[in-house]
Scaffold this active site. Structure first.
Site, short mmCIF file in Angstrom:
data_model
loop_
_atom_site.label_atom_id
_atom_site.label_comp_id
_atom_site.label_asym_id
_atom_site.label_seq_id
_atom_site.Cartn_x
_atom_site.Cartn_y
_atom_site.Cartn_z
N GLY A 31 0.80 -1.23 0.00
CA GLY A 31 0.00 0.00 0.00
C GLY A 31 0.82 1.27 0.00
N CYS A 240 -27.89 -8.17 -17.04
CA CYS A 240 -27.25 -7.92 -18.33
C CYS A 240 -28.18 -8.34 -19.47
CB CYS A 240 -25.93 -8.68 -18.42
SG CYS A 240 -25.19 -8.58 -20.07
N CYS A 243 -26.23 -11.46 -21.43
CA CYS A 243 -25.98 -12.76 -20.83
C CYS A 243 -26.91 -13.05 -19.66
CB CYS A 243 -24.52 -12.89 -20.40
SG CYS A 243 -24.11 -11.94 -18.92
N CYS A 265 -22.89 -6.15 -19.51
CA CYS A 265 -21.67 -6.32 -18.72
C CYS A 265 -20.56 -5.40 -19.22
CB CYS A 265 -21.16 -7.76 -18.83
SG CYS A 265 -22.19 -8.99 -18.04
N CYS A 271 -18.92 -11.71 -20.04
CA CYS A 271 -20.23 -11.74 -20.67
C CYS A 271 -20.26 -12.84 -21.75
CB CYS A 271 -20.54 -10.38 -21.27
SG CYS A 271 -22.25 -10.16 -21.78
#
Lengths: 278, 363, 196
Positions: A31, A240, A243, A265, A271
């Site tokens: 980090g 979606c 899909c 998506c 997808c």
């Protein structure tokens, strides 16, 4: 005038060594934004030069590379970066998440869970999570050194006071391994939970700002929140349209000038896989 | 049925071919040559070498041609090429006192030893369009001094030094820093600041310099000396152990004289601002010298209140390759984040509307 | 005559770096390093691969007495161009064997709280790895990992535990065995196991 011949993965070896040293320190201090002497790349600053330098420094000829922008493999900048590595490193490429050993991304984490054998490289515009609260590097560096993140909590709490919720939807700050607050790059906060405990190594490159940082595998990444206002991700009423999944981040497509919308998506590979079309 | 747009690769290739065509322009007109650019658009070449941070007139001319005359794009091309060049080491410091002078003026004195030499300058041209340039006419031959100008002309600022009126140049402090090898950290030394300014955008520095003249951190400047000419570049190869001359480059140097009221520890005296650049670049080096002096505010005990005195602000935003990249990156798709903002905004507005409905119902 | 170093610098350094990086990212995990590199004994090829991948004219290097051999010195100068320093405190990379470690790890460059990355990396040549000495946990480790190094005893691991206590400052350690690498960065918490 003769065109010069370029080294494997474009960067010269001395530049790679310098970047590799920074990557190792970044991994050892999860980090923390390790400074590195970012080079001018043959694509503009702000267009992925940090990610490209990190990818160039970790790539081997045997790698299979996937490049996405906004979750899609065929967005223009993803195409351009993929082409750059095919040309300079001769690596194989793929659109299938599970086939890739190195994935360079801008603004998304793939929906398909990553594995230990993969490396995810993020393109980062502004690596400093405190930058919008304090523009001075000298100040923010001290804040990180002292672990002084009060201003960030105050900002998030002001959101709650004004809007009833935290009004940050992307580049949502999180704490890595209970120490450094970091900017996960402008991914939607929908993707933040995927950062946490991810089996893959996650590397972040900011070229213009000259910083590299890392989240090692299986590392705790906690999105900042409050007990009475826990962290939440985006949800859609729609599924979606292609899909049918309800699990993924959806893009809104404008269909006509009468306000007709459809939702699909953002992760084009996920997808296609869900549709069984690959 | 919606089908997602595909074919980014073909679109990019087609766009590049269109770009090539636009660059070429009318094919019945001869293509511009690098010799023409390097020989006739000399000040554009100088700017690209300066901000591209690479002294190579031919490469700069190529970059300008490739960039269709967009100088920031050309600078970017040069910077990217520079990344790939092998680095052999650092040259010795230039000796600008030994410059073979082509032009040299001082605004601080009426006359100076060695003389005021106007040289090739726009300064006193009347800015009237010269329609003879639209044709093929060749200019008349210019008159030149019978004897060559002497090199090693004395520096105007040193003439004041003997009286103690001018601050001494800073002592040498070993190898200067190099921001192309190490990331820029703050606070930055003057060496690093000057390197940053030398690579900095001319327009940005010009605006900052201008702002100091208008009161945003005044420095009371006089153009002590501006000189243009050629200097030798020397290099000491490790295996030889002594320095050899590897070439000659054209540079412009500006030394500003700035008033300084003194402080508790320093008597009132003049202070310096310094600018140096490749080729002929007076606007650039004058701006650089003004900003250099402004950035010395902390060192000279002046209150830092204006943008030009703010080291982090100036050094972080002077580089036009960084700036243009980040500003123009907004052209890249951001639709994922935009979608995230849409979702939030709709929910916030729905929350306010339902609260409003409840209010109305209660009334 | 100096040993040749990497067979193909760009490719072998890329291979070696991937192993080093994965070792640093997964503390305590022992990885094979198959880089095609030659090195003058007693410098192990695995340690040499680390040196040639990471060291150059920008990184002061210190060699422990056992490694401070004329041929090794020449090898590092020739292939890496790395300046060799007399004191381990002045080095960015320290190469030592398990038998002659620099006396106090806490005196090596630790970085600062502003710049914790400005710290030393210690590369220790070892005979091999045997789990059971310590239990590692922290970033890069799923749960806990049992780890141990031939020839490094409780005192060393106490020093490593103290190193972790200084996080985010501190040093990072790479263990180079014949054909293998492992690493323990400063982020790793260390618990001594009974058997050690």
């Amino acid at each position: 005038m003769n065109a010069p011949a370029y080294n494997f993965a474009y960067l010269n070896e001395q530049t790679k060594r310098m970047i590799r040293r920074a990557i190792l320190k970044a991994i050892a201090i999860p980090g923390y934004q390790a400074p590195f002497a970012s080079r001018e790349m043959p694509m503009p600053y702000g267009w992925g030069t940090g990610g490209v330098q990190v990818t160039a420094s970790v790539l081997t000829p045997e790698d299979t590379l996937k490049v996405i922008d906004q979750g899609a493999d065929d967005t223009t900048n993803a195409v351009s970066i993929r082409k750059f590595f095919v040309k300079t490193a001769g690596v194989a490429t793929t659109e299938k998440t599970e086939e890739a050993s190195v994935i360079q991304t801008r603004h998304r984490i793939p929906e398909t869970p990553l594995t230990e054998d993969q490396i995810l490289v993020f393109q980062v515009p502004i690596p400093e999570p405190l930058r919008f609260l304090e523009p001075r590097e000298t100040e923010t560096r001290t804040m990180h050194a002292l672990e002084e993140y009060g201003v960030m909590h105050v900002k998030l709490y002001e959101d709650i006071a004004q809007y009833g919720e935290i009004a940050t939807t992307y580049a949502y700050p999180a704490r890595v391994a209970e120490r450094y607050v970091f900017d996960p790059s402008p991914i939607p906060k929908f993707d933040n939970p995927k950062l946490d405990g991810c089996p893959a190594l996650q590397l972040f490159g900011a070229g213009r700002e000259k910083r590299i940082y890392a989240v090692p595998p299986y590392t705790r990444v906690k999105s900042l929140d409050f007990e009475d206002h826990p962290f939440e991700v985006q949800r859609w009423d729609q599924s979606c349209a292609l899909c049918g999944t309800r699990e993924s981040f959806l893009d809104e497509i404008v269909m006509d000038d009468h306000g007709t919308r459809m939702f699909v998506c953002s992760d084009t590979d996920f997808c296609a896989k869900t549709r069984g079309e690959r | 049925m919606y089908v997602a747009v595909k074919g980014g690769e073909q679109a990019i290739d087609a766009a590049h071919r269109l770009l090539d065509e636009e660059r070429r322009g009318d094919r019945s007109v001869p293509s511009i040559t690098l010799e023409q650019i390097a020989g006739q658009l000399t000040l554009a070449v100088d700017r690209v070498m300066n901000e591209g941070s690479l002294y190579d007139r031919e490469l700069a001319a190529l970059a300008i041609k490739q960039a269709r005359g967009d100088l920031i794009e050309a600078i970017f091309l040069i910077r990217a090429a520079r990344t790939t060049l092998a680095r052999f080491g650092y040259a010795e410091p230039l000796d600008t006192q030994a410059m073979r002078v082509k032009r040299r003026v001082s605004a601080a004195f009426k006359d100076i030893p060695g003389g005021q030499i106007l040289g090739p300058t726009f300064d006193y041209t009347h800015r009237l369009l010269d329609f003879s340039l639209a044709g093929e006419s060749e200019p008349a031959e210019a008159a030149r001094a019978a004897s060559a100008l002497r090199s090693g002309m004395p520096r105007v600022l040193e003439m004041l030094g003997s009286e103690g009126l001018m601050e001494q140049p800073p002592p040498e402090t070993g190898e200067p820093a190099d921001l192309t090898q190490d990331p820029l950290n703050f606070p930055a030394g003057r060496d690093l600041r000057l390197q940053n300014l030398a690579r900095g955008d001319e327009g940005f520095l010009l605006a900052l310099a201008y702002s100091t003249q208008r009161g945003y951190g005044r420095t009371h400047p006089f153009a002590g000396e501006i000189r243009l000419g050629t200097v030798e570049v020397s290099f000491t190869p490790e295996e030889l152990g002594f320095s050899i001359v590897i070439g000659e480059i054209a540079v412009t140097e500006c030394e500003m004289i700035n008033q300084f009221k003194g402080s508790a520890t320093v008597k009132p005296q003049f202070t310096r601002g310094y600018g140096l650049g490749f080729g002929q670049c007076e606007r650039k080096v004058m701006s650089m010298a003004l900003v250099d002096r402004s950035l010395r505010a902390g060192e000279l005990g002046e209150e830092r209140v204006a943008p030009a005195q703010d080291e982090e602000f100036v050094l972080s935003h002077s580089d036009n390759v960084q700036a243009t990249g980040f500003v123009e990156h907004l052209k890249l798709p951001h639709y994922v984040d935009f979608q995230a903002e849409l979702v939030l905004l709709r929910r916030l507005r729905a929350g306010i509307e339902s609260a409003g409905d409840r209010l109305e119902a209660a009334e | 005559m100096t040993e040749r170093g990497f067979a193909d610098v760009a490719i072998e350094a890329a291979h070696a770096f991937r192993v080093i990086m994965q070792a640093m990212a997964r503390p305590g995990r022992v990885l094979d390093i198959g880089a095609d590199v030659r090195a003058p004994a007693p410098l192990l090829p695995s340690a040499a691969a680390v040196a040639l991948t990471l060291c150059d004219f920008q990184t002061p290097v210190w060699l422990s007495p056992q490694l401070d051999d004329e041929r090794i010195v020449h090898y590092l100068r020739f292939h890496a161009g790395a300046p060799l320093v007399a004191e381990p405190q002045a080095a960015q990379f320290i190469f030592a064997t398990s038998a002659d470690l620099p006396p106090q790890l806490g005196l090596l460059q630790q970085g600062t709280h502003d710049y914790p990355d400005r710290s030393a990396t210690l590369v220790i040549q070892v005979a091999g790895f045997v789990p059971g000495a310590v239990e590692l946990s922290g970033p890069g480790i799923r749960g806990r990992e049992s780890f141990g190094v031939v020839g490094l005893d409780g005192a060393f691991w106490m020093a490593m535990a103290e190193n972790h206590a200084r996080f985010p400052v501190g040093i990072d350690v790479i263990f180079a065995a014949p054909g293998q690498l492992a690493a323990v960065p400063r982020s790793t918490a260390i618990r001594m196991l009974e058997s050690a």
